[in-house]
Design a protein around this motif. Structure first.
Motif, PDB file in Angstrom:
ATOM      1  N   ASN A   1       1.150  -1.206   0.095  1.00  0.00           N
ATOM      2  CA  ASN A   1      -0.240   0.175   0.096  1.00  0.00           C
ATOM      3  C   ASN A   1       1.041   1.331   0.104  1.00  0.00           C
ATOM      4  OD1 ASN A   1      -2.254  -1.162   0.322  1.00  0.00           O
ATOM      5  ND2 ASN A   1      -3.014  -1.393   2.119  1.00  0.00           N
TER       6      ASN A   1
ATOM      7  N   GLY B   1      -7.641  -4.996  -4.336  1.00  0.00           N
ATOM      8  CA  GLY B   1      -8.441  -4.665  -5.413  1.00  0.00           C
ATOM      9  C   GLY B   1      -9.758  -4.432  -5.468  1.00  0.00           C
TER      10      GLY B   1
ATOM     11  N   ASP C   1      -5.467   0.206  -1.099  1.00  0.00           N
ATOM     12  CA  ASP C   1      -5.307  -1.138  -1.986  1.00  0.00           C
ATOM     13  C   ASP C   1      -5.786  -2.521  -1.288  1.00  0.00           C
ATOM     14  OD1 ASP C   1      -5.127   0.665  -4.887  1.00  0.00           O
ATOM     15  OD2 ASP C   1      -2.423   1.201  -3.633  1.00  0.00           O
TER      16      ASP C   1
ATOM     17  N   VAL D   1      -3.873  -5.285  -8.801  1.00  0.00           N
ATOM     18  CA  VAL D   1      -3.548  -4.251  -7.823  1.00  0.00           C
ATOM     19  C   VAL D   1      -2.108  -3.769  -8.613  1.00  0.00           C
ATOM     20  CG1 VAL D   1      -2.983  -3.403  -6.132  1.00  0.00           C
ATOM     21  CG2 VAL D   1      -4.306  -4.874  -5.734  1.00  0.00           C
TER      22      VAL D   1
ATOM     23  N   LYS E   1      -1.478   0.251 -10.344  1.00  0.00           N
ATOM     24  CA  LYS E   1      -0.896   1.039  -9.683  1.00  0.00           C
ATOM     25  C   LYS E   1       0.428   1.219 -10.916  1.00  0.00           C
ATOM     26  CE  LYS E   1      -0.308   1.899  -6.257  1.00  0.00           C
ATOM     27  NZ  LYS E   1      -1.179   3.679  -4.760  1.00  0.00           N
TER      28      LYS E   1
END
Length: 441
Positions: free
Chosen positions: A130, A236, A282, A323, A327
Motif C-alpha cells: 500500500n 483491489g 489497495d 493491483v 499502480k
C-alpha cells in the motif's frame, strides 16, 4: 529479409525495451512472487514504448537501502539462506525499484523493527502498495483507530460497529476504563502479542506497574465473549469474507478453523469505507468479532501484509498482480498486454452480492436499506436451518423404523415429524409477520 537479419532486428528491439523493476518485500519464502508478473509486457500509452517487468523478492532483514536526493532509491538484496529455486536469491544483487509491494510486517516483536528502512521509500518517493501513508498508519494502533472512529461517527455505530476503546499514552494516565473484564493491548504488535485479559481493577493496576518499565502506550477495550471471528478481505476489486472459530480467546493463536462465508453488503461497506483511508488502501482486511448473541464488533484494519487464506491463495495472488499492474499504469502510464478477460476473471465473481451504491453521509434511507437486506439474509438462513432439521428428523425416523418396525415406534416417529413440521410452520409464519419486507428466492 534473411532469418539472421530478422533475429538481429528482434534482438535489437528487445534490447531497446525499457525495464520496470518491482520489489516484493515478503517474509514468506515459500510464496514465489517472481512468477506472478513473469512474461507480462507493458506499453506506454503516449509514446508506444514497450517495457519488461523485472521482479525481485526478499524480506526486510536481507534488504539494505540507500537513499539520495538526486537519484533513485538503491536497494541491495543480500543472499537468502533458503532461496526459491530458479531465482537469483542465492546471490547478492543491487536494483533500483520502480515500485515496492510491502507484504512483510515492518515493526513487530523482539528486534523486528525496520521503520528506518520504510522511511527510505518515502525519502525517494518510491510508489508503494500500500502507499506510504497507509504503511505508516499501520505502524501504530492509535493512528488506525482514530481513522476508523471518524467512519463510525459519519455512518453511525449501527452500520459501522467499531468496538469501544480507550487510549493511555503512558502508565501515568491509566484511570477510567471500559467495563470489566477488559483486553489490554500494549504498544504496536498484532497477531495476539502484547494482549492480556484483565478481570478487575486490581489486575489492571498490576499490569500498569509492568508497563511502566518501558513506558509503552496501551489501549483498553471490553472483552467480548466471542462465538467466532470475522476477517473481511479486499484486494483491489476482489472481496472475501472468512469466519474463524478458535479454541483460544485470542482467535489468531492456537488451533482454529477457517471457513469462507457469503460476502454481504454490510461487510462490503466496511471494506469500502476503510479502503478510502490514508489516500487509498489497495490491500486490506477488516477484523471483527461476533459475540454469542450475534452482535458484531469491528476490532481493527490491517494492510498489505495480510495473510492469504490457503484455499484461495492463488486467486488472491492474481488479485495482487492486478493491483500492481494498475499502480504501474497510474504512475508510469503503461498498460499490460494481458487479455482483460483473463486479467480480471478470478476477481469479478468472488463477491456474493451486487456492488453497493455510493451512500451519502446524510441518507438514512439508503443505510436502512442495507440493514433490511442483511436482516432478510439472516432470516432466510434461519428458515434453511429449520428445513435441514426436519430433513435430519426424517432420516432418523426412517432409520429407526427400519430397525424396529413396531406400532409404538411408528407412532412415536409420526409424533416427532408432526412436531417438527408444526415448528417449521410456526417459525416461517413468525418470520413473515415480523418482517413483511422479506423476499425469498
Amino acid at each position: 529479409m534473411s532469418t539472421s537479419a530478422a533475429k538481429s532486428t528482434a534482438t535489437k528491439e528487445e534490447d531497446e525495451d525499457g525495464v520496470l523493476t518491482v520489489l516484493f518485500i515478503a517474509s514468506q519464502t515459500s510464496r514465489n512472487w517472481f512468477k506472478l508478473l513473469s512474461g507480462i509486457r507493458l506499453v506506454n500509452r503516449s509514446t508506444g514504448k514497450h517495457f519488461k517487468i523485472m521482479v525481485d523478492q526478499c524480506d526486510w532483514p536481507e534488504l539494505d537501502l540507500y537513499a539520495y536526493c538526486d537519484t533513485k532509491l538503491v536497494a541491495t538484496l543480500n543472499e537468502q539462506h533458503d532461496p526459491i529455486p530458479g531465482t537469483n536469491q542465492a546471490n547478492r544483487r543491487t536494483i533500483r525499484p520502480d515500485l515496492v509491494c510491502v507484504r512483510a510486517t515492518v515493526h513487530s516483536i523482539c528486534s523486528r523493527d525496520y521503520r528506518n528502512s520504510l522511511y527510505a521509500l518515502q525519502f525517494c518517493n518510491v510508489p508503494c502498495v500500500n502507499n506510504f501513508q497507509c504503511l505508516y498508519a499501520e505502524l501504530q494502533r492509535p493512528i488506525m483507530y482514530g481513522a476508523l472512529l471518524e467512519i463510525r461517527k459519519r455512518l453511525g455505530e449501527k452500520l459501522f460497529p467499531l468496538i469501544q476503546q480507550y487510549y493511555y499514552p503512558t502508565y501515568k494516565t491509566w484511570g477510567i476504563t471500559p467495563s470489566y473484564p477488559l483486553v489490554i493491548k500494549v504498544a504496536h504488535p498484532h497477531a495476539g502479542y502484547g494482549k492480556m485479559r484483565v478481570e478487575n481493577s486490581q489486575d489492571f493496576m498490576d499490569l500498569g506497574g509492568i508497563v511502566a518499565i518501558r513506558n509503552d502506550y496501551c489501549t483498553a477495550e471490553p472483552l467480548i465473549d466471542g462465538a467466532y471471528d470475522l476477517r473481511i478481505q479486499k484486494i483491489g476489486n476482489c472481496y472475501r469474507a472468512y469466519k474463524r472459530t478458535s479454541v483460544c480467546w485470542k482467535g489468531n493463536q492456537g488451533a482454529a478453523e477457517l471457513d469462507q462465508i457469503p460476502m454481504t453488503d454490510r461487510y462490503k461497506l466496511w471494506c469500502d469505507e476503510a479502503s478510502k483511508l490514508f489516500g487509498g488502501m489497495d490491500i486490506l482486511a477488516v477484523d471483527a468479532i461476533v459475540d454469542k448473541s450475534g452482535k458484531e464488533y469491528i476490532l481493527e484494519v490491517n494492510g498489505s501484509e495480510i495473510g492469504l487464506g490457503p484455499e484461495f491463495s492463488e486467486d488472491d495472488e492474481i488479485a495482487i498482480r492486478d493491483v500492481i499492474l494498475k499502480k504501474l499504469e497510474e504512475v508510469y502510464g503503461v498498460v499490460s498486454d494481458v487479455v482483460p478477460s483473463v486479467l480480471g476473471s478470478t476477481v469479478t465473481t468472488t463477491t456474493a452480492t451486487a456492488p453497493t451504491p455510493a451512500i451519502p453521509a446524510d441518507s438514512s434511507a439508503e443505510l436502512e436499506l442495507i440493514e433490511v437486506r442483511n436482516r432478510n439474509l439472516a432470516l432466510q438462513q434461519q428458515v434453511t436451518n429449520l428445513q435441514k432439521t426436519v430433513e435430519t428428523l426424517k432420516r432418523q425416523a426412517t432409520s429407526h423404523v427400519s430397525r424396529s418396525p413396531t406400532w409404538s415406534t411408528i407412532s412415536s416417529v409420526c409424533r416427532c415429524c408432526s412436531m417438527a413440521a408444526v415448528g417449521l410452520f410456526i417459525g416461517i409464519v413468525l418470520i413473515l409477520v415480523l418482517n413483511p419486507d422479506i423476499r425469498f428466492h
